[in-house]
Design an enzyme around this catalytic site. Structure first.
Site, PDB file in Angstrom:
ATOM      1  N   GLU A   1       0.815  -1.217   0.000  1.00 34.19           N
ATOM      2  CA  GLU A   1       0.000   0.000   0.000  1.00 34.19           C
ATOM      3  C   GLU A   1       0.851   1.270   0.000  1.00 34.19           C
ATOM      4  O   GLU A   1       0.624   2.188   0.795  1.00 34.19           O
ATOM      5  CB  GLU A   1      -0.975  -0.040   1.170  1.00 34.19           C
ATOM      6  CG  GLU A   1      -1.974  -1.181   1.034  1.00 34.19           C
ATOM      7  CD  GLU A   1      -2.959  -1.274   2.188  1.00 34.19           C
ATOM      8  OE1 GLU A   1      -2.806  -0.541   3.178  1.00 34.19           O
ATOM      9  OE2 GLU A   1      -3.890  -2.086   2.093  1.00 34.19           O
TER      10      GLU A   1
ATOM     11  N   GLU B   1      -4.950  -6.952   2.109  1.00 30.91           N
ATOM     12  CA  GLU B   1      -3.622  -7.125   2.706  1.00 30.91           C
ATOM     13  C   GLU B   1      -3.071  -8.491   2.313  1.00 30.91           C
ATOM     14  O   GLU B   1      -2.633  -9.275   3.158  1.00 30.91           O
ATOM     15  CB  GLU B   1      -3.660  -6.960   4.237  1.00 30.91           C
ATOM     16  CG  GLU B   1      -4.081  -5.593   4.719  1.00 30.91           C
ATOM     17  CD  GLU B   1      -5.600  -5.413   4.675  1.00 30.91           C
ATOM     18  OE1 GLU B   1      -6.073  -4.323   4.303  1.00 30.91           O
ATOM     19  OE2 GLU B   1      -6.314  -6.382   5.018  1.00 30.91           O
TER      20      GLU B   1
ATOM     21  N   GLU C   1      -6.784  -6.982  -3.015  1.00 31.35           N
ATOM     22  CA  GLU C   1      -6.350  -5.595  -2.910  1.00 31.35           C
ATOM     23  C   GLU C   1      -4.896  -5.533  -3.394  1.00 31.35           C
ATOM     24  O   GLU C   1      -4.656  -5.528  -4.569  1.00 31.35           O
ATOM     25  CB  GLU C   1      -6.509  -5.140  -1.461  1.00 31.35           C
ATOM     26  CG  GLU C   1      -6.332  -3.659  -1.240  1.00 31.35           C
ATOM     27  CD  GLU C   1      -6.422  -3.296   0.225  1.00 31.35           C
ATOM     28  OE1 GLU C   1      -6.984  -2.250   0.551  1.00 31.35           O
ATOM     29  OE2 GLU C   1      -5.917  -4.080   1.069  1.00 31.35           O
TER      30      GLU C   1
ATOM     31  N   GLU D   1      -9.658   3.700   0.029  1.00 32.17           N
ATOM     32  CA  GLU D   1      -9.853   4.157   1.400  1.00 32.17           C
ATOM     33  C   GLU D   1      -8.808   5.178   1.836  1.00 32.17           C
ATOM     34  O   GLU D   1      -9.044   5.982   2.741  1.00 32.17           O
ATOM     35  CB  GLU D   1      -9.872   2.974   2.368  1.00 32.17           C
ATOM     36  CG  GLU D   1      -8.574   2.223   2.517  1.00 32.17           C
ATOM     37  CD  GLU D   1      -8.403   1.112   1.497  1.00 32.17           C
ATOM     38  OE1 GLU D   1      -7.526   0.249   1.710  1.00 32.17           O
ATOM     39  OE2 GLU D   1      -9.122   1.102   0.475  1.00 32.17           O
TER      40      GLU D   1
END
Length: 709
Positions: A179, A489, A507, A513
């Site tokens: 991320e 994750e 993801e 988000e």
């Protein structure tokens, strides 16, 4: 379907040949079916395996070495001789049960090389290259042998020797999370260590200057390269260590502080494929099916119990702060008690779930995700010991799971289960059967799993061998209960959706988000035009598009989505997933019914895909034909720069008229200054039509092309 053709072109047996004598011979070579890509394999003067890659006779990857370092054993690195080699061809067309296209051509030439050490203990190692017209994959095979029963790998030394200081789109080689925002630099300017300690990440570990894959590059001559891996099974995930001075990347496997090694395997076994996608046009990287082709065929058989779908859900409101995952304010509990006092902001209530079901049923949306439904959310984050926090079957008192599922079935809407493991995989493994049995009994066929936080036990990482096995085994077990998995994750996607097509999405990137709560301004306008040519090459992305309330109004004054409304619609076509969330709140959709119509109409399962234009990090335009309807949908997005061009609709069926509805940026639209300004228009189109596309800064356009009967 074309029949499978497997022909052995040649078999060369070279026994008891010295290393020096081997190097005097011509390198063993294999070319792609179209002869545009070739690989040379050879042994160096000290018997180290090496290879080179060429594109149209131009060197793409210069001399790169191969080998391993092992625990308590000599490296498998040099003193090899070539015992045998063979070249074969393979050509098939296989069908995706769901995907970006219905039929996939799998056509390659393969070079298999058998190596053996010249000196004791005479260990054997095979190397296999598969060369396609859009790139190549290669892997190591550890064959069954007398003098080697098990290997403990401390390092895999696979090199990628670049031919120039290429432009690179990269994220750091984090062992725990993907991320991160993408960086755009020259190869010699990569500085992954500068990305340590990011305040917006729940877990992160960057031990050295390395990048995660897929990592995409463009040479000075405009050739595009993307490096990744395929078929990651019972092995550690691979990052690529950066040698800036020598313009070299070398595999750096994710390790374990507990075991002290990277991989432990009994023989025989194969490593994942190391992949290089090669394309003259950036869009050809997206159209490539190299990664899925390097995986084994479907092992599950019929999976018609899973239906690609759009979904809404109780999720975005928690990120905005409208509601919460937890039911009560008690933070010191070791377990949830039924007399806990509710704080009144819990989102996953029976009433709220029914409201989303009603909205979905009215708008051609097949599913509803409910997060925060099960007990334990009061004490799952920030606690060192998160074992046993969730049990995945016990709902909060204000959520009637059976009633919600029953209500959804009456409305034709499926509930999507949510399993947040709190990064405690041992707890989840113990409870998976119970959780999947519950889902199966209720007819729930999809689960979104999460692994937020540092892995328990401490010392294991999200992308090490232990967790790779956990993620894969969870999905394989889920299939037995007719459950499809959308992991967050996660480990990286490596094409296993072909072998286990219940692995539907994941993801594995900086998602939507971050726009709602990140303190660094959220995802910049260039983020998704980079993602389309990097992360999306690995496989489907659950990005959760469709935010209509761009500025968040009264929820988050300092946060917003950094795109226009039209781009949010275009993402349903550009960013591929067989499940696509309409992520915003019901009231925000009901306030813009004209724009909502595109979400009602857009498909999720495709017969074919065309990339019409694009440059990495700048813009991309993709058109997809929906299965079984003949309808097409087009999406185009840009970075912070406005763009204007024409796209031909020559991919449409000849002699057929289409109603083309364009959801475009208004003249004064801008991702920051006026993001919700949208212009909706309608024309009649056919395969001779050329559409004029004008994209605002951070903007996009979405087009429905509905076949006129």
């Amino acid at each position: 379907m074309r029949s499978i053709v497997l022909t052995v072109i040649s078999l060369l047996v070279l026994s008891f040949v010295s290393c020096k004598k081997e190097n005097k011979k011509e390198p063993t070579q294999v070319m792609s079916p179209g002869k545009n890509i070739s690989v040379d394999f050879f042994l160096t003067t000290n018997g180290t395996p090496a290879y080179k890659v060429f594109h149209k006779e131009e060197t793409v990857i210069d001399t790169s070495l191969l080998g391993f370092e092992l625990k308590e054993a000599k490296p498998l690195q040099d003193n090899f001789k070539l015992v045998a080699s063979s070249v074969s061809s393979f050509d098939e067309t296989w069908k995706m049960p769901w995907g970006e296209q219905e039929e996939v051509i799998n056509n390659y030439n393969e070079l298999e090389l058998s190596l053996q050490e010249i000196n004791e203990p005479f260990r054997k190692l095979n190397v296999i290259f598969r060369v396609y017209d859009d790139g190549l994959g290669f892997r190591y095979e550890f064959p069954e042998q007398e003098n080697l029963k098990e290997v403990i790998i401390t390092d895999e030394n696979t090199q990628f020797n670049l031919t120039g200081d290429h432009k690179v789109w990269w994220i750091p080689g984090d062992w725990d999370i993907y991320e991160h925002l993408y960086n755009t630099t020259k190869f010699s300017e990569i500085d992954a260590l500068s990305k340590k300690g990011h305040e917006n990440l729940a877990q992160t570990y960057i031990p050295e200057n390395a990048v995660n894959t897929p990592v995409t590059m463009r040479t000075d001559k405009g050739l595009h390269l993307s490096f990744h891996e395929a078929a990651l099974i019972d092995y550690a995930g691979m990052t690529l260590k950066v040698d800036k001075e020598n313009l070299l990347m070398q595999s750096e496997l994710v390790g374990s502080d507990i075991t002290g090694y990277k991989v432990k395997r009994e023989l025989p076994f194969e490593t994942p494929w190391r992949t290089i996608q090669i394309a003259e046009k950036a869009g050809d990287l997206i159209e490539s099916k190299l990664i899925v082709n390097l995986n084994e065929p479907n092992k599950l058989g019929d999976i018609t119990w899973f239906k690609p779908m759009k979904y809404t859900g109780i999720w975005w409101e928690m990120h905005l702060g409208k509601s919460t995952w937890d039911y009560s304010a008690q933070q010191d509990m070791t377990s949830f008690t039924t007399n806990a006092k509710p704080h009144g902001k819990h989102g996953a209530t029976t009433e709220n779930a029914k409201a989303f079901i009603d909205f979905s049923a009215k708008n051609n949306i097949g599913g509803v995700l409910v997060e925060g439904w099960n007990t334990g959310w009061e004490h799952w984050i920030g606690f060192e010991d998160r074992e046993g926090v969730f049990d995945f079957v016990t709902p909060y008192p204000d959520y009637d799971l059976q009633e919600v599922v029953k209500y959804g079935k009456e409305k034709g809407v499926e509930i999507i289960m949510h399993h947040e493991t709190s990064a405690a995989p041992r707890t989840y493994k113990k409870q998976q059967d119970t959780a999947y049995v519950l889902m199966n009994s209720l007819g729930i066929h999809s689960v979104k799993s999460g692994y937020v936080g540092k892995i328990i036990p401490k010392g294991e990482y999200h992308h090490g061998q232990w967790m790779v096995n956990h993620y894969n085994n969870a999905a394989i077990k889920a299939a037995k209960y007719e459950v499809a998995v959308n992991a967050h994750e996660p480990i990286k996607a490596t094409g296993l959706r072909r072998t286990y097509p219940n692995i539907i999405s994941r993801e594995g990137l900086r998602g939507q988000e971050f726009n709602a709560w990140a303190s660094d301004g959220g995802n910049p306008p260039e983020h998704l035009p980079i993602v389309a040519f990097t992360r999306m090459l690995a496989g489907p992305i659950d990005y959760t598009p469709g935010i209509f309330n761009i500025k968040f109004n009264n929820y988050k004054e300092n946060n917003q989505v950094n795109t226009t409304l039209a781009q949010q619609l275009a993402l349903y076509v550009v960013i591929y997933s067989p499940i696509q969330m309409a992520a915003d709140l019901i009231e925000h959709y009901e306030a813009k019914p004209e724009a909502l119509q595109f979400i009602r109409d857009v498909g999720v399962d495709w017969k074919q895909t065309k990339v019409l234009n694009g440059e990495v990090g700048d813009f991309v335009t993709i058109a997809r034909e929906e299965k079984n309807t003949g309808n097409w949908f087009l999406g185009s997005i840009t970075d912070e720069n406005e763009r204007e061009f024409n796209v031909k609709l020559d991919f449409l069926k000849p002699g057929t008229k289409y109603k083309a509805i364009m959801y475009a940026d208004a003249e004064d639209a801008h991702w920051d200054k006026n993001p919700e300004a949208i212009k909706i228009s309608e024309i009649e189109a056919d395969n001779t039509t050329s559409l004029h596309i004008k994209l605002a800064p951070g903007g996009g356009v979405a087009v429905s092309l509905i076949e006129m009967k």
